[in-house]
Design a protein around this motif. Structure first.
Motif, PDB file in Angstrom:
ATOM      1  N   VAL A 182     -10.259  -3.821   1.691  1.00  0.00           N
ATOM      2  CA  VAL A 182      -9.376  -2.821   2.315  1.00  0.00           C
ATOM      3  C   VAL A 182      -8.319  -3.496   3.179  1.00  0.00           C
ATOM      4  CG1 VAL A 182      -9.277  -0.643   3.594  1.00  0.00           C
ATOM      5  CG2 VAL A 182     -11.453  -1.434   2.704  1.00  0.00           C
ATOM      6  N   LEU A 183      -7.070  -3.147   2.940  1.00  0.00           N
ATOM      7  CA  LEU A 183      -5.983  -3.592   3.816  1.00  0.00           C
ATOM      8  C   LEU A 183      -5.683  -2.434   4.757  1.00  0.00           C
ATOM      9  CD1 LEU A 183      -3.854  -5.521   1.217  1.00  0.00           C
ATOM     10  CD2 LEU A 183      -4.784  -6.486   3.333  1.00  0.00           C
ATOM     11  N   GLU A 184      -6.019  -2.646   6.013  1.00  0.00           N
ATOM     12  CA  GLU A 184      -5.915  -1.565   6.993  1.00  0.00           C
ATOM     13  C   GLU A 184      -4.594  -1.593   7.757  1.00  0.00           C
ATOM     14  OE1 GLU A 184      -9.287  -2.574   9.358  1.00  0.00           O
ATOM     15  OE2 GLU A 184     -10.674  -2.251   7.696  1.00  0.00           O
ATOM     16  N   GLY A 185      -4.198  -0.407   8.226  1.00  0.00           N
ATOM     17  CA  GLY A 185      -3.004  -0.320   9.080  1.00  0.00           C
ATOM     18  C   GLY A 185      -3.349  -0.827  10.470  1.00  0.00           C
ATOM     19  N   GLU A 186      -2.402  -0.610  11.377  1.00  0.00           N
ATOM     20  CA  GLU A 186      -2.571  -1.071  12.752  1.00  0.00           C
ATOM     21  C   GLU A 186      -3.850  -0.497  13.389  1.00  0.00           C
ATOM     22  OE1 GLU A 186       1.119   0.204  14.242  1.00  0.00           O
ATOM     23  OE2 GLU A 186       0.562  -0.383  16.273  1.00  0.00           O
ATOM     24  N   GLN A 187      -4.576  -1.347  14.085  1.00  0.00           N
ATOM     25  CA  GLN A 187      -5.794  -0.895  14.767  1.00  0.00           C
ATOM     26  C   GLN A 187      -5.444   0.188  15.785  1.00  0.00           C
ATOM     27  OE1 GLN A 187      -8.823  -3.708  15.571  1.00  0.00           O
ATOM     28  NE2 GLN A 187      -8.713  -3.584  13.342  1.00  0.00           N
ATOM     29  N   GLY A 188      -6.272   1.215  15.827  1.00  0.00           N
ATOM     30  CA  GLY A 188      -6.045   2.270  16.814  1.00  0.00           C
ATOM     31  C   GLY A 188      -5.084   3.350  16.335  1.00  0.00           C
ATOM     32  N   HIS A 189      -4.447   3.168  15.189  1.00  0.00           N
ATOM     33  CA  HIS A 189      -3.544   4.183  14.634  1.00  0.00           C
ATOM     34  C   HIS A 189      -4.403   5.224  13.925  1.00  0.00           C
ATOM     35  CE1 HIS A 189      -0.426   6.101  12.292  1.00  0.00           C
ATOM     36  NE2 HIS A 189       0.509   5.279  12.728  1.00  0.00           N
ATOM     37  N   GLN A 190      -4.139   6.505  14.184  1.00  0.00           N
ATOM     38  CA  GLN A 190      -5.000   7.553  13.595  1.00  0.00           C
ATOM     39  C   GLN A 190      -5.043   7.469  12.074  1.00  0.00           C
ATOM     40  OE1 GLN A 190      -1.901   8.484  14.889  1.00  0.00           O
ATOM     41  NE2 GLN A 190      -0.965   9.338  13.064  1.00  0.00           N
ATOM     42  N   ASP A 191      -3.965   6.976  11.448  1.00  0.00           N
ATOM     43  CA  ASP A 191      -3.932   6.932   9.986  1.00  0.00           C
ATOM     44  C   ASP A 191      -4.739   5.779   9.399  1.00  0.00           C
ATOM     45  OD1 ASP A 191      -2.376   9.157   9.866  1.00  0.00           O
ATOM     46  OD2 ASP A 191      -0.484   8.071   9.679  1.00  0.00           O
ATOM     47  N   ALA A 192      -5.016   4.756  10.193  1.00  0.00           N
ATOM     48  CA  ALA A 192      -5.704   3.591   9.629  1.00  0.00           C
ATOM     49  C   ALA A 192      -7.181   3.898   9.372  1.00  0.00           C
ATOM     50  CB  ALA A 192      -5.537   2.406  10.554  1.00  0.00           C
ATOM     51  N   LEU A 193      -7.921   4.159  10.411  1.00  0.00           N
ATOM     52  CA  LEU A 193      -9.361   4.386  10.276  1.00  0.00           C
ATOM     53  C   LEU A 193      -9.714   5.541   9.350  1.00  0.00           C
ATOM     54  CD1 LEU A 193     -10.638   3.848  13.900  1.00  0.00           C
ATOM     55  CD2 LEU A 193     -11.132   2.476  11.861  1.00  0.00           C
ATOM     56  N   LEU A 194      -9.043   6.664   9.559  1.00  0.00           N
ATOM     57  CA  LEU A 194      -9.384   7.867   8.795  1.00  0.00           C
ATOM     58  C   LEU A 194      -9.051   7.764   7.316  1.00  0.00           C
ATOM     59  CD1 LEU A 194      -8.384  10.611  11.367  1.00  0.00           C
ATOM     60  CD2 LEU A 194     -10.674   9.977  10.662  1.00  0.00           C
ATOM     61  N   ARG A 195      -7.959   7.090   7.007  1.00  0.00           N
ATOM     62  CA  ARG A 195      -7.609   6.945   5.586  1.00  0.00           C
ATOM     63  C   ARG A 195      -8.696   6.170   4.852  1.00  0.00           C
ATOM     64  NH1 ARG A 195      -1.049   5.819   5.918  1.00  0.00           N
ATOM     65  NH2 ARG A 195      -0.497   8.010   6.226  1.00  0.00           N
ATOM     66  N   THR A 196      -9.141   5.060   5.460  1.00  0.00           N
ATOM     67  CA  THR A 196     -10.179   4.245   4.823  1.00  0.00           C
ATOM     68  C   THR A 196     -11.459   5.062   4.688  1.00  0.00           C
ATOM     69  OG1 THR A 196      -9.233   2.339   5.961  1.00  0.00           O
ATOM     70  CG2 THR A 196     -11.407   2.039   4.969  1.00  0.00           C
ATOM     71  N   GLU A 197     -11.860   5.673   5.799  1.00  0.00           N
ATOM     72  CA  GLU A 197     -13.123   6.418   5.812  1.00  0.00           C
ATOM     73  C   GLU A 197     -13.161   7.495   4.725  1.00  0.00           C
ATOM     74  OE1 GLU A 197     -13.955   8.172   9.673  1.00  0.00           O
ATOM     75  OE2 GLU A 197     -15.321   9.608   8.723  1.00  0.00           O
ATOM     76  N   TYR A 198     -12.102   8.287   4.646  1.00  0.00           N
ATOM     77  CA  TYR A 198     -12.107   9.396   3.690  1.00  0.00           C
ATOM     78  C   TYR A 198     -11.896   8.942   2.250  1.00  0.00           C
ATOM     79  CZ  TYR A 198     -12.896  12.920   7.141  1.00  0.00           C
ATOM     80  OH  TYR A 198     -13.496  13.690   8.109  1.00  0.00           O
ATOM     81  N   ALA A 199     -11.195   7.852   2.049  1.00  0.00           N
ATOM     82  CA  ALA A 199     -11.024   7.351   0.666  1.00  0.00           C
ATOM     83  C   ALA A 199     -12.387   6.923   0.134  1.00  0.00           C
ATOM     84  CB  ALA A 199     -10.035   6.192   0.649  1.00  0.00           C
ATOM     85  N   VAL A 200     -13.108   6.124   0.915  1.00  0.00           N
ATOM     86  CA  VAL A 200     -14.407   5.611   0.488  1.00  0.00           C
ATOM     87  C   VAL A 200     -15.397   6.759   0.285  1.00  0.00           C
ATOM     88  CG1 VAL A 200     -16.361   4.151   1.170  1.00  0.00           C
ATOM     89  CG2 VAL A 200     -14.023   3.356   1.578  1.00  0.00           C
ATOM     90  N   LYS A 201     -15.404   7.702   1.239  1.00  0.00           N
ATOM     91  CA  LYS A 201     -16.309   8.850   1.178  1.00  0.00           C
ATOM     92  C   LYS A 201     -16.063   9.675  -0.096  1.00  0.00           C
ATOM     93  CE  LYS A 201     -17.513  12.421   4.392  1.00  0.00           C
ATOM     94  NZ  LYS A 201     -17.039  13.129   5.555  1.00  0.00           N
ATOM     95  N   THR A 202     -14.801   9.919  -0.396  1.00  0.00           N
ATOM     96  CA  THR A 202     -14.463  10.733  -1.571  1.00  0.00           C
ATOM     97  C   THR A 202     -14.934  10.058  -2.853  1.00  0.00           C
ATOM     98  OG1 THR A 202     -12.521  11.469  -0.368  1.00  0.00           O
ATOM     99  CG2 THR A 202     -12.526  11.901  -2.721  1.00  0.00           C
ATOM    100  N   ILE A 203     -14.742   8.744  -2.933  1.00  0.00           N
ATOM    101  CA  ILE A 203     -15.133   8.016  -4.156  1.00  0.00           C
ATOM    102  C   ILE A 203     -16.657   8.026  -4.309  1.00  0.00           C
ATOM    103  CG2 ILE A 203     -15.011   5.799  -5.383  1.00  0.00           C
ATOM    104  CD1 ILE A 203     -12.447   5.213  -3.619  1.00  0.00           C
ATOM    105  N   THR A 204     -17.362   7.727  -3.239  1.00  0.00           N
ATOM    106  CA  THR A 204     -18.831   7.674  -3.353  1.00  0.00           C
ATOM    107  C   THR A 204     -19.418   9.074  -3.612  1.00  0.00           C
ATOM    108  OG1 THR A 204     -18.933   7.648  -0.946  1.00  0.00           O
ATOM    109  CG2 THR A 204     -19.291   5.564  -2.033  1.00  0.00           C
ATOM    110  N   GLU A 205     -18.797  10.087  -2.993  1.00  0.00           N
ATOM    111  CA  GLU A 205     -19.310  11.456  -3.225  1.00  0.00           C
ATOM    112  C   GLU A 205     -19.114  11.899  -4.676  1.00  0.00           C
ATOM    113  OE1 GLU A 205     -19.039  13.246   1.308  1.00  0.00           O
ATOM    114  OE2 GLU A 205     -17.693  14.081  -0.213  1.00  0.00           O
ATOM    115  N   ALA A 206     -18.189  11.236  -5.368  1.00  0.00           N
ATOM    116  CA  ALA A 206     -17.976  11.570  -6.785  1.00  0.00           C
ATOM    117  C   ALA A 206     -18.957  10.776  -7.658  1.00  0.00           C
ATOM    118  CB  ALA A 206     -16.534  11.261  -7.169  1.00  0.00           C
ATOM    119  N   GLY A 207     -19.870  10.053  -7.028  1.00  0.00           N
ATOM    120  CA  GLY A 207     -20.917   9.350  -7.771  1.00  0.00           C
ATOM    121  C   GLY A 207     -20.547   7.930  -8.191  1.00  0.00           C
TER     122      GLY A 207
END
Ligand code: BGC
Ligand code: CA
Length: 346
Positions: A182-207
């Motif tokens: 994962v190439l993350e955005g700036e630390q502490g930016h609301q878009d960095a953490l949440l984008r990674t978290e939800y991308a991974v969650k969506t993929i794993t939830e799809a099996g």
């Protein structure tokens, strides 16, 4: 004779006086109202921020023509320094702007800016870099325009799911898992953490099982992403099957690293939908991207700013979530749905 001349001169003088007076009254009637918008951004050379600024300027030009109004925009670049941005804000307040549009360098320091603006009674619109709720609640003339980070993460995940179903061979070693970095955005930016978290969650939830090899920040930047990717390639080489990127510029940086050594690309996904990313998609280098709607966000920032500057009731003119927030929607970029005109607009 002398008297006649004097009389004539007096008449001419009176006539001229009348003309100049009536001219003045008509001038008064056609005086064009003026609004002053003060805008400061964390970095003007950030691709996405640059798109927003250009679109706000466009909105301003259009409004000037349509509403017969003069709009002065003072745009300042903080070049990554909060100290410089604070000085810019002092200057904009001093200049008497009617509304402040702020793209914070450090999104934790909104309180000081809000207090200064409040003292001068100048409404503030924050955008793209979201202050915490407590700060936004310090004053009722403070707003935030942006987009929901979690939504972009979900859509990025959706792109990966589609790629996997189209071609199971993206799981190169066939172990049933996607090895990813994962190439993350700036630390502490609301878009960095949440984008990674939800991308991974969506993929794993799809099996689809995921196996994280590495992740680090590249601060939204293409050059830093390339450097990081070079390091990971040394360590993981062919093991990398997926590169999740918090924005397009970093996705392009990862692609640069592969191209430099002429190595076959794994699945690379980004977010923003910049012109260069769309070009990379068309060339088959980037698997996909999510449109972060710069045009829409600029339209919302401008519209809100305009109503505030005119002293109008914004809630009567626009829909605001909890009277403070306005969010634009993300969407997956689909090349087949794009017209040439769309591409040029970016
Ligand atoms: C964009 C990034 C940008 C950042 C700046 C994000 O929403 O996706 O490309 O660098 O905002 O704050
Ligand atoms: Ca695998």
């Amino acid at each position: 004779m002398k008297q006649k001349k004097l009389y004539l001169l007096c008449c001419i003088f009176l006539l001229l006086f009348q003309v100049s007076c009536s001219k003045k009254t008509t001038e008064k009637v056609i005086i064009v109202p003026e609004i002053k918008i003060g805008l400061t951004v964390y970095r003007k050379d950030d691709t996405f921020i640059n798109m927003i600024v250009a679109n706000i300027q466009e909105e301003g030009k259009e409004a000037e023509q349509q509403k017969n109004i003069k709009i002065t925009m003072n745009i300042m670049d903080a070049k990554g320094s909060q100290t410089m941005q604070n000085e810019h804000i002092d200057k904009l307040i001093e200049q008497g702007c009617d509304v402040l549009c702020v793209n914070l360098v450090d999104r934790t320091v909104a309180a000081t800016i809000i207090d200064k603006a409040k003292a001068a009674n100048i409404p503030v619109i924050f955008f793209n870099r979201e202050p915490v709720k407590e700060d936004l609640e310090r004053w009722d003339k403070v707003y935030y325009v942006g987009a929901e980070a979690s939504e972009s993460g979900k859509l990025e995940g959706q792109i990966v799911i589609e790629q996997y179903h189209k071609n199971h061979a993206i799981d190169k070693n066939g172990d049933g898992k996607l090895q990813y970095v994962v190439l993350e955005g700036e630390q502490g930016h609301q878009d960095a953490l949440l984008r990674t978290e939800y991308a991974v969650k969506t993929i794993t939830e799809a099996g689809i099982q995921m196996d994280k090899l590495a992740g680090d920040t590249a601060n939204w930047l293409r050059s830093q992403a390339e450097t990081k990717m070079n390091q990971w390639l040394q360590i993981y080489d062919d093991k990398i099957e997926l590169i999740l990127c918090n924005n397009d510029d970093m996705a392009l940086g990862a692609i640069d690293a592969y191209e430099n050594i002429e190595k076959e690309l794994p699945v690379v996904v980004g977010i923003d939908g910049t012109a260069l990313a769309i070009e990379a998609m068309a060339q088959g280098k980037l698997a996909g991207t999510v449109k972060n709607d710069a045009e829409k966000q600029a339209e919302l920032i401008f519209k809100l700013g305009y109503h505030l500057a005119m002293g109008e009731d914004v809630t009567k003119n626009m829909y605001l979530l909890r009277e403070k927030y306005i969010f634009a929607q993300y969407s997956i970029v689909r090349l087949e749905e794009m017209t040439k005109e769309d591409e040029y607009k970016k």
